[in-house]
Design a protein around this motif. Structure first.
Motif, short mmCIF file in Angstrom:
data_model
loop_
_atom_site.label_atom_id
_atom_site.label_comp_id
_atom_site.label_asym_id
_atom_site.label_seq_id
_atom_site.Cartn_x
_atom_site.Cartn_y
_atom_site.Cartn_z
N GLY A 57 -15.93 32.21 9.07
CA GLY A 57 -15.58 32.37 10.47
C GLY A 57 -14.46 33.37 10.64
O GLY A 57 -13.82 33.77 9.67
N CYS A 58 -14.25 33.80 11.88
CA CYS A 58 -13.24 34.83 12.15
C CYS A 58 -12.27 34.38 13.23
O CYS A 58 -12.66 33.73 14.22
CB CYS A 58 -13.91 36.12 12.63
N ILE A 59 -11.01 34.76 13.04
CA ILE A 59 -10.01 34.66 14.10
C ILE A 59 -9.64 36.10 14.43
O ILE A 59 -9.07 36.82 13.61
CB ILE A 59 -8.78 33.86 13.67
N SER A 60 -9.99 36.53 15.63
CA SER A 60 -9.90 37.93 16.01
C SER A 60 -8.80 38.17 17.03
O SER A 60 -8.36 37.25 17.73
CB SER A 60 -11.25 38.39 16.61
N GLY A 61 -8.37 39.43 17.12
CA GLY A 61 -7.49 39.83 18.21
C GLY A 61 -8.32 40.16 19.44
O GLY A 61 -9.55 40.23 19.37
N PHE A 88 -1.41 37.55 18.88
CA PHE A 88 -0.85 37.97 17.60
C PHE A 88 0.22 37.02 17.06
O PHE A 88 1.03 37.40 16.23
CB PHE A 88 -0.26 39.38 17.75
N HIS A 89 0.21 35.77 17.52
CA HIS A 89 1.24 34.83 17.12
C HIS A 89 0.68 33.72 16.23
O HIS A 89 -0.50 33.38 16.29
CB HIS A 89 1.91 34.22 18.36
N MET A 90 1.54 33.13 15.43
CA MET A 90 1.14 32.07 14.51
C MET A 90 0.58 30.86 15.27
O MET A 90 -0.43 30.28 14.85
CB MET A 90 2.33 31.65 13.65
N ALA A 91 1.23 30.51 16.37
CA ALA A 91 0.77 29.35 17.13
C ALA A 91 -0.64 29.54 17.65
O ALA A 91 -1.45 28.60 17.68
CB ALA A 91 1.73 29.08 18.30
N SER A 92 -0.96 30.76 18.04
CA SER A 92 -2.30 31.04 18.53
C SER A 92 -3.32 30.99 17.41
O SER A 92 -4.45 30.52 17.59
CB SER A 92 -2.33 32.42 19.21
N GLY A 93 -2.93 31.47 16.21
CA GLY A 93 -3.82 31.36 15.05
C GLY A 93 -4.10 29.91 14.69
O GLY A 93 -5.21 29.55 14.30
N TYR A 94 -3.07 29.08 14.83
CA TYR A 94 -3.20 27.64 14.58
C TYR A 94 -4.23 27.02 15.53
O TYR A 94 -5.13 26.29 15.11
CB TYR A 94 -1.84 26.99 14.76
N GLU A 95 -4.12 27.33 16.81
CA GLU A 95 -5.05 26.78 17.80
C GLU A 95 -6.46 27.32 17.60
O GLU A 95 -7.45 26.60 17.77
CB GLU A 95 -4.56 27.10 19.22
N MET A 126 -1.81 35.16 12.37
CA MET A 126 -2.96 34.30 12.62
C MET A 126 -3.33 33.54 11.34
O MET A 126 -3.67 32.35 11.38
CB MET A 126 -4.14 35.14 13.09
N GLY A 127 -3.26 34.24 10.20
CA GLY A 127 -3.60 33.61 8.94
C GLY A 127 -2.67 32.48 8.57
O GLY A 127 -3.10 31.42 8.08
N VAL A 136 -8.82 31.80 2.80
CA VAL A 136 -8.29 32.50 3.97
C VAL A 136 -7.81 33.89 3.57
O VAL A 136 -7.12 34.05 2.55
CB VAL A 136 -7.11 31.71 4.59
N VAL A 137 -8.18 34.90 4.36
CA VAL A 137 -7.68 36.27 4.17
C VAL A 137 -7.17 36.80 5.50
O VAL A 137 -7.57 36.31 6.56
CB VAL A 137 -8.78 37.20 3.61
N ALA A 138 -6.30 37.81 5.44
CA ALA A 138 -5.70 38.32 6.68
C ALA A 138 -5.28 39.78 6.49
O ALA A 138 -5.61 40.43 5.50
CB ALA A 138 -4.51 37.45 7.08
N PHE A 139 -4.50 40.29 7.46
CA PHE A 139 -4.07 41.69 7.51
C PHE A 139 -2.57 41.79 7.68
O PHE A 139 -2.01 41.13 8.57
CB PHE A 139 -4.71 42.37 8.73
N GLY A 140 -1.90 42.64 6.90
CA GLY A 140 -0.51 42.98 7.20
C GLY A 140 0.45 42.94 6.03
O GLY A 140 1.42 43.68 6.00
#
Length: 327
Positions: free
Chosen positions: A176-180, A215-222, A244-245, A265-269
């Motif tokens: 699955g993806c968590i996108s901007g 772009f926030h951690m809390a939003s990635g959590y939700e 997000m990751g 889990v993988v991410a960017f940055g």
């Protein structure tokens, strides 16, 4: 000491001194004579007078989406390094609480006769509504690829594809993806398209389940909680940013899922937090400091040579996959 006095001491004309100060052509003998006098006297040019003559202040505005970000600080650091060496001061503008104000900032920069602008906080709306086209000073966009504008951008698609292939290599098949947001083409479109390309080549034709986050951690959590609600059997997650990751790993642990045993889990940055999380986060590192350097160099080139409206300067940067414990 005046420019005329420098000329008298060097035995040259005032116009020759002016050409020396502005990088114009001079014979080797005249250049050496003027250079010797300036070094011996400690002469400092009157920058205000220079700005009045040229109609341009030696300041460059840098518009950023927010200040408290590793990528932002790296781009600013790289740009400042190059601009300062060329005698330009950088002025920072943050759009965190007014993301629609890119046009207003650019208008202010023009009103104060700034030399140019570097824009990190760009999205496709700024192109559609003519904000960049109507800008009266040279500008360079970073982090986005807009074909008609000067820009320095990253291979978001390629990095996302490589990260997804890493998940597939670990045997993850329910990704699955968590996108901007799609208003940010690099994060919200190109990275997800890279994921889809890897999945398609591996024979997974349905589009991966995707939840849009900011772009926030809390939003990635939700967003991760939503993914788990929709697809409780998910075994791999691609996150468009490290924040997000980190939020996604928090949600997975809260749900009793082990990373990476149950879900990778993988991410960017390649943010600093990836080193202290447990497990450490696998990520794609983008060359943000070089991005700032290249953007400043493009801008200085435009200021020095002028810009042909049919010619845009564009640089595409690579990336580095940093593999850690989250896969």
């Amino acid at each position: 000491m005046t420019l005329r006095e420098i000329a008298e001491l060097a035995g040259v004309s005032p116009s020759a001194v002016s050409r020396y100060l502005n990088g114009g052509s001079l014979s080797a003998a005249k250049y050496e004579a003027i250079d010797k006098v300036i070094k011996e006297t400690g002469y400092v040019p009157n920058q205000v007078a220079h700005d009045l003559r040229t109609g341009r202040v030696r300041q460059v505005g840098i518009l950023v989406p927010k200040i408290h970000s590793k990528s932002v600080s790296q781009v600013v650091e790289g740009a400042h390094e190059v601009l300062a060496k060329a005698g330009y001061m950088t002025v920072l503008g943050s759009l965190e609480h007014a993301p629609e104000s890119v046009g207003q900032y650019l208008e202010w920069m023009q009103a104060y006769h700034m030399a140019g602008a570097i824009v990190m906080a760009a999205n496709d709306a700024d192109v559609r509504n003519g904000t960049f086209q109507n800008c009266g000073i040279p500008l360079v966009v970073t982090g986005q690829h807009f074909k008609d504008f000067n820009c320095v951008y990253h291979d978001d698609w390629g990095a996302a594809k490589d990260l997804t292939n890493l998940l597939l290599k670990r045997g993850r098949t329910r990704i699955g993806c968590i996108s901007g947001p799609k208003t940010d083409p690099a994060v919200g479109i190109n990275r997800i398209e890279g994921v889809k390309a890897a999945l398609w080549e591996a024979g997974f034709t349905p589009a991966p389940p995707t939840v849009v986050s900011d772009f926030h951690m809390a939003s990635g959590y939700e967003a991760m909680k939503q993914l788990l609600a929709d697809r409780p059997d998910i075994d791999g997650v691609f996150c468009a940013t490290d924040s997000m990751g980190q939020g996604a790993m928090m949600a997975l642990k809260e749900a009793g899922k082990k990373v990476p045993e149950d879900v990778s889990v993988v991410a960017f940055g390649n943010d600093w937090a990836n080193l202290v999380s447990s497990p450490q986060l696998t990520t794609a590192e983008l060359y943000q400091t070089q991005c700032g350097r290249d953007a400043a160099a493009i801008l200085l080139d435009i200021l020095d040579k002028g810009s042909d409206p049919e010619y845009t300067r564009q640089i595409k940067l690579g990336y580095r996959i940093v593999e850690r414990g989250s896969v």
